[in-house]
Design a protein around this motif. Sequence first.
Motif, PDB file in Angstrom:
ATOM      1  N   PHE A 174       0.824  -1.203   0.000  1.00 25.42           N
ATOM      2  CA  PHE A 174       0.000   0.000   0.000  1.00 25.42           C
ATOM      3  C   PHE A 174       0.858   1.252   0.000  1.00 25.42           C
ATOM      4  CE2 PHE A 174      -3.282  -2.855   1.783  1.00 25.42           C
ATOM      5  CZ  PHE A 174      -4.311  -2.552   0.910  1.00 25.42           C
ATOM      6  N   ASP A 175       0.506   2.184  -0.879  1.00 28.89           N
ATOM      7  CA  ASP A 175       1.119   3.509  -0.862  1.00 28.89           C
ATOM      8  C   ASP A 175       0.033   4.497  -0.463  1.00 28.89           C
ATOM      9  OD1 ASP A 175       2.937   5.487  -1.032  1.00 28.89           O
ATOM     10  OD2 ASP A 175       3.026   5.559  -3.214  1.00 28.89           O
ATOM     11  N   ALA A 176       0.410   5.548   0.218  1.00 29.53           N
ATOM     12  CA  ALA A 176      -0.570   6.514   0.694  1.00 29.53           C
ATOM     13  C   ALA A 176       0.158   7.793   1.060  1.00 29.53           C
ATOM     14  CB  ALA A 176      -1.312   5.958   1.912  1.00 29.53           C
ATOM     15  N   PRO A 177      -0.562   8.907   1.189  1.00 36.24           N
ATOM     16  CA  PRO A 177       0.067  10.176   1.572  1.00 36.24           C
ATOM     17  C   PRO A 177       0.668  10.109   2.977  1.00 36.24           C
ATOM     18  CG  PRO A 177      -2.167  10.518   0.702  1.00 36.24           C
ATOM     19  CD  PRO A 177      -2.004   9.052   0.918  1.00 36.24           C
ATOM     20  N   GLU A 178       1.596  11.007   3.230  1.00 36.88           N
ATOM     21  CA  GLU A 178       2.176  11.128   4.569  1.00 36.88           C
ATOM     22  C   GLU A 178       1.066  11.329   5.604  1.00 36.88           C
ATOM     23  OE1 GLU A 178       5.780  11.512   5.751  1.00 36.88           O
ATOM     24  OE2 GLU A 178       5.696  10.077   4.091  1.00 36.88           O
ATOM     25  N   GLY A 179       1.195  10.606   6.712  1.00 37.88           N
ATOM     26  CA  GLY A 179       0.216  10.727   7.788  1.00 37.88           C
ATOM     27  C   GLY A 179      -0.939   9.757   7.696  1.00 37.88           C
ATOM     28  N   ALA A 180      -1.067   9.060   6.567  1.00 36.32           N
ATOM     29  CA  ALA A 180      -2.140   8.069   6.445  1.00 36.32           C
ATOM     30  C   ALA A 180      -1.914   6.933   7.435  1.00 36.32           C
ATOM     31  CB  ALA A 180      -2.206   7.534   5.017  1.00 36.32           C
ATOM     32  N   ILE A 181      -2.991   6.250   7.807  1.00 37.44           N
ATOM     33  CA  ILE A 181      -2.931   5.191   8.807  1.00 37.44           C
ATOM     34  C   ILE A 181      -3.452   3.886   8.206  1.00 37.44           C
ATOM     35  CG2 ILE A 181      -3.924   4.379  11.000  1.00 37.44           C
ATOM     36  CD1 ILE A 181      -3.766   7.237  12.007  1.00 37.44           C
ATOM     37  N   LEU A 182      -2.734   2.815   8.470  1.00 35.64           N
ATOM     38  CA  LEU A 182      -3.138   1.472   8.049  1.00 35.64           C
ATOM     39  C   LEU A 182      -3.327   0.618   9.298  1.00 35.64           C
ATOM     40  CD1 LEU A 182      -3.519  -0.496   5.599  1.00 35.64           C
ATOM     41  CD2 LEU A 182      -1.107  -1.102   5.902  1.00 35.64           C
ATOM     42  N   GLU A 183      -4.450  -0.095   9.376  1.00 33.31           N
ATOM     43  CA  GLU A 183      -4.750  -0.935  10.539  1.00 33.31           C
ATOM     44  C   GLU A 183      -4.653  -2.416  10.181  1.00 33.31           C
ATOM     45  OE1 GLU A 183      -7.994   2.069  12.679  1.00 33.31           O
ATOM     46  OE2 GLU A 183      -8.691   0.359  11.515  1.00 33.31           O
ATOM     47  N   VAL A 184      -4.121  -3.188  11.094  1.00 31.10           N
ATOM     48  CA  VAL A 184      -4.110  -4.650  10.964  1.00 31.10           C
ATOM     49  C   VAL A 184      -4.535  -5.232  12.312  1.00 31.10           C
ATOM     50  CG1 VAL A 184      -2.315  -4.672   9.199  1.00 31.10           C
ATOM     51  CG2 VAL A 184      -1.669  -4.852  11.603  1.00 31.10           C
ATOM     52  N   SER A 185      -5.139  -6.419  12.253  1.00 31.61           N
ATOM     53  CA  SER A 185      -5.577  -7.066  13.491  1.00 31.61           C
ATOM     54  C   SER A 185      -5.102  -8.511  13.506  1.00 31.61           C
ATOM     55  CB  SER A 185      -7.102  -7.018  13.633  1.00 31.61           C
ATOM     56  OG  SER A 185      -7.503  -7.633  14.854  1.00 31.61           O
ATOM     57  N   PRO A 186      -3.882  -8.756  13.976  1.00 29.54           N
ATOM     58  CA  PRO A 186      -3.398 -10.134  14.077  1.00 29.54           C
ATOM     59  C   PRO A 186      -4.308 -11.016  14.924  1.00 29.54           C
ATOM     60  CG  PRO A 186      -1.598  -8.570  14.389  1.00 29.54           C
ATOM     61  CD  PRO A 186      -2.861  -7.772  14.392  1.00 29.54           C
ATOM     62  N   ALA A 187      -4.921 -10.453  15.968  1.00 31.37           N
ATOM     63  CA  ALA A 187      -5.801 -11.249  16.828  1.00 31.37           C
ATOM     64  C   ALA A 187      -7.033 -11.718  16.062  1.00 31.37           C
ATOM     65  CB  ALA A 187      -6.219 -10.439  18.051  1.00 31.37           C
ATOM     66  N   ALA A 188      -7.654 -10.815  15.312  1.00 33.33           N
ATOM     67  CA  ALA A 188      -8.844 -11.181  14.536  1.00 33.33           C
ATOM     68  C   ALA A 188      -8.501 -12.225  13.484  1.00 33.33           C
ATOM     69  CB  ALA A 188      -9.441  -9.939  13.885  1.00 33.33           C
ATOM     70  N   ASN A 189      -7.382 -12.026  12.794  1.00 32.78           N
ATOM     71  CA  ASN A 189      -6.996 -12.966  11.746  1.00 32.78           C
ATOM     72  C   ASN A 189      -6.693 -14.345  12.317  1.00 32.78           C
ATOM     73  OD1 ASN A 189      -7.282 -10.848   9.964  1.00 32.78           O
ATOM     74  ND2 ASN A 189      -5.088 -10.365   9.927  1.00 32.78           N
ATOM     75  N   ALA A 190      -6.072 -14.395  13.495  1.00 26.32           N
ATOM     76  CA  ALA A 190      -5.746 -15.685  14.109  1.00 26.32           C
ATOM     77  C   ALA A 190      -7.011 -16.446  14.492  1.00 26.32           C
ATOM     78  CB  ALA A 190      -4.860 -15.472  15.333  1.00 26.32           C
ATOM     79  N   ILE A 191      -8.002 -15.745  15.048  1.00 25.04           N
ATOM     80  CA  ILE A 191      -9.243 -16.413  15.433  1.00 25.04           C
ATOM     81  C   ILE A 191     -10.016 -16.858  14.194  1.00 25.04           C
ATOM     82  CG2 ILE A 191     -11.486 -16.069  16.543  1.00 25.04           C
ATOM     83  CD1 ILE A 191     -10.057 -14.272  18.570  1.00 25.04           C
ATOM     84  N   ALA A 192     -10.028 -16.019  13.151  1.00 21.40           N
ATOM     85  CA  ALA A 192     -10.709 -16.412  11.920  1.00 21.40           C
ATOM     86  C   ALA A 192     -10.067 -17.658  11.309  1.00 21.40           C
ATOM     87  CB  ALA A 192     -10.689 -15.258  10.921  1.00 21.40           C
ATOM     88  N   GLU A 193      -8.747 -17.718  11.323  1.00 25.55           N
ATOM     89  CA  GLU A 193      -8.080 -18.907  10.789  1.00 25.55           C
ATOM     90  C   GLU A 193      -8.410 -20.137  11.639  1.00 25.55           C
ATOM     91  OE1 GLU A 193      -3.595 -20.465   9.545  1.00 25.55           O
ATOM     92  OE2 GLU A 193      -3.967 -18.333   9.907  1.00 25.55           O
ATOM     93  N   GLU A 194      -8.495 -19.953  12.964  1.00 23.77           N
ATOM     94  CA  GLU A 194      -8.864 -21.071  13.841  1.00 23.77           C
ATOM     95  C   GLU A 194     -10.277 -21.550  13.545  1.00 23.77           C
ATOM     96  OE1 GLU A 194      -9.156 -22.102  18.649  1.00 23.77           O
ATOM     97  OE2 GLU A 194      -8.624 -20.078  17.980  1.00 23.77           O
ATOM     98  N   ILE A 195     -11.202 -20.615  13.327  1.00 20.85           N
ATOM     99  CA  ILE A 195     -12.573 -20.993  12.965  1.00 20.85           C
ATOM    100  C   ILE A 195     -12.576 -21.768  11.649  1.00 20.85           C
ATOM    101  CG2 ILE A 195     -14.822 -20.096  12.241  1.00 20.85           C
ATOM    102  CD1 ILE A 195     -14.308 -17.734  14.172  1.00 20.85           C
ATOM    103  N   GLY A 196     -11.838 -21.250  10.656  1.00 17.66           N
ATOM    104  CA  GLY A 196     -11.768 -21.935   9.380  1.00 17.66           C
ATOM    105  C   GLY A 196     -11.227 -23.343   9.503  1.00 17.66           C
ATOM    106  N   ALA A 197     -10.198 -23.516  10.331  1.00 14.83           N
ATOM    107  CA  ALA A 197      -9.610 -24.840  10.517  1.00 14.83           C
ATOM    108  C   ALA A 197     -10.586 -25.780  11.216  1.00 14.83           C
ATOM    109  CB  ALA A 197      -8.310 -24.728  11.316  1.00 14.83           C
ATOM    110  N   ARG A 198     -11.327 -25.273  12.202  1.00 13.12           N
ATOM    111  CA  ARG A 198     -12.300 -26.112  12.909  1.00 13.12           C
ATOM    112  C   ARG A 198     -13.407 -26.576  11.956  1.00 13.12           C
ATOM    113  NH1 ARG A 198     -12.234 -25.689  18.877  1.00 13.12           N
ATOM    114  NH2 ARG A 198     -14.178 -26.838  18.708  1.00 13.12           N
ATOM    115  N   ILE A 199     -13.892 -25.667  11.122  1.00 13.54           N
ATOM    116  CA  ILE A 199     -14.964 -26.017  10.191  1.00 13.54           C
ATOM    117  C   ILE A 199     -14.454 -26.968   9.117  1.00 13.54           C
ATOM    118  CG2 ILE A 199     -16.438 -25.059   8.378  1.00 13.54           C
ATOM    119  CD1 ILE A 199     -16.901 -22.654  10.209  1.00 13.54           C
ATOM    120  N   ALA A 200     -13.239 -26.732   8.619  1.00 10.54           N
ATOM    121  CA  ALA A 200     -12.665 -27.630   7.609  1.00 10.54           C
ATOM    122  C   ALA A 200     -12.456 -29.032   8.176  1.00 10.54           C
ATOM    123  CB  ALA A 200     -11.346 -27.052   7.097  1.00 10.54           C
TER     124      ALA A 200
END
Length: 332
Positions: A174-200
């Motif tokens: 991602f490119d963006a102007p100075e001062g722009a903010i990018l958010e990530v949620s490792p916790a959300a992604n980890a739980i989603a992957e766990e849900i996917g693995a349980r369902i699979a």
Amino acid sequence: MAICLGDPDHGYYTTRDPLGAAGDFTTAPEISQMFGEIVGAWLAHAWRLTGAPPGARLVELGPGRGTLAADVLRVLARIPGLEGIPVDLVETSPVLRKRQAETLAAHAGRVSWHDRLAGVPGAPLLLVANEFFDALPVRQFVRAAGAWRERVVGLDGTGALAFGIGPGQIETAFDAPEGAILEVSPAANAIAEEIGARIARNGGCAIVFDYGHRRTAPGDTLQAVRRHGYSDPLAAPGESDLTAHVDFEALAKAFRAGGAVPHGPIGQGEFLLALGLLERAARLGRGRGTAAQEALRAAVERLAGPDAMGTLFKAMAVTPADVPPPPFPNAI
């Protein structure tokens, strides 16, 4: 963010019931029973599409007061094979666990509580997560001098909490102007992957409702809510609800990484209307007075209206890879 929400002694969620007029916000299940009833009907339909696996368990992440689970169970009680389904609530708040136990007292013999999804026994899941992922901690990165550097919290010259820029960085296209903010949620992604693995692995399905955006993109969505209004996220640590908009594209990738298939997202309003919200409201209002019918109309508008929860809030379903897709168009 994790400390403010989950500290055992001072955390926002661990020390209060935040819902309702006396609290700080209201969720869809608290607006009307119609929301939970439609979710229950969808879960039953998806369960059949996935082969009606025996031994399924109803799982809710962040179950609030237990209202959604109670409404879902009222529907599932009419479905052969699901009428006695065990219930697993993933909840860390002692205050909310007590409220959930009161709400679900009629089902006490089959309700269990867990601190994490990992505590739920291995079985086909009928999993619901309503306004759960938005409360999981995010990390923010600020575009500075051509790099994405981590946003941190420190003290300003007066000793008050203030945002700053730390040494941590993230590599992204991602490119963006100075001062722009990018958010990530490792916790959300980890739980989603766990849900996917349980369902699979075990079968079943999941449905997620939350406010957020379809695609990953820069933007500052961290917000604090207190007494049904927005406030400064740094003003009252542990006294305000802290949330960030859910990145549904990132969630979909995580579900896929676990081995399951995501469907959607679609707007919450589109989902509810397609599954009979108007028809259910008409049935509930039949023979009732003007005030009751007006209340039902107001609930429909809040749940599905484009200027209320209908567009900003989205629904995403998750199923095993080898089953017919549920009624979810526009899969990512």
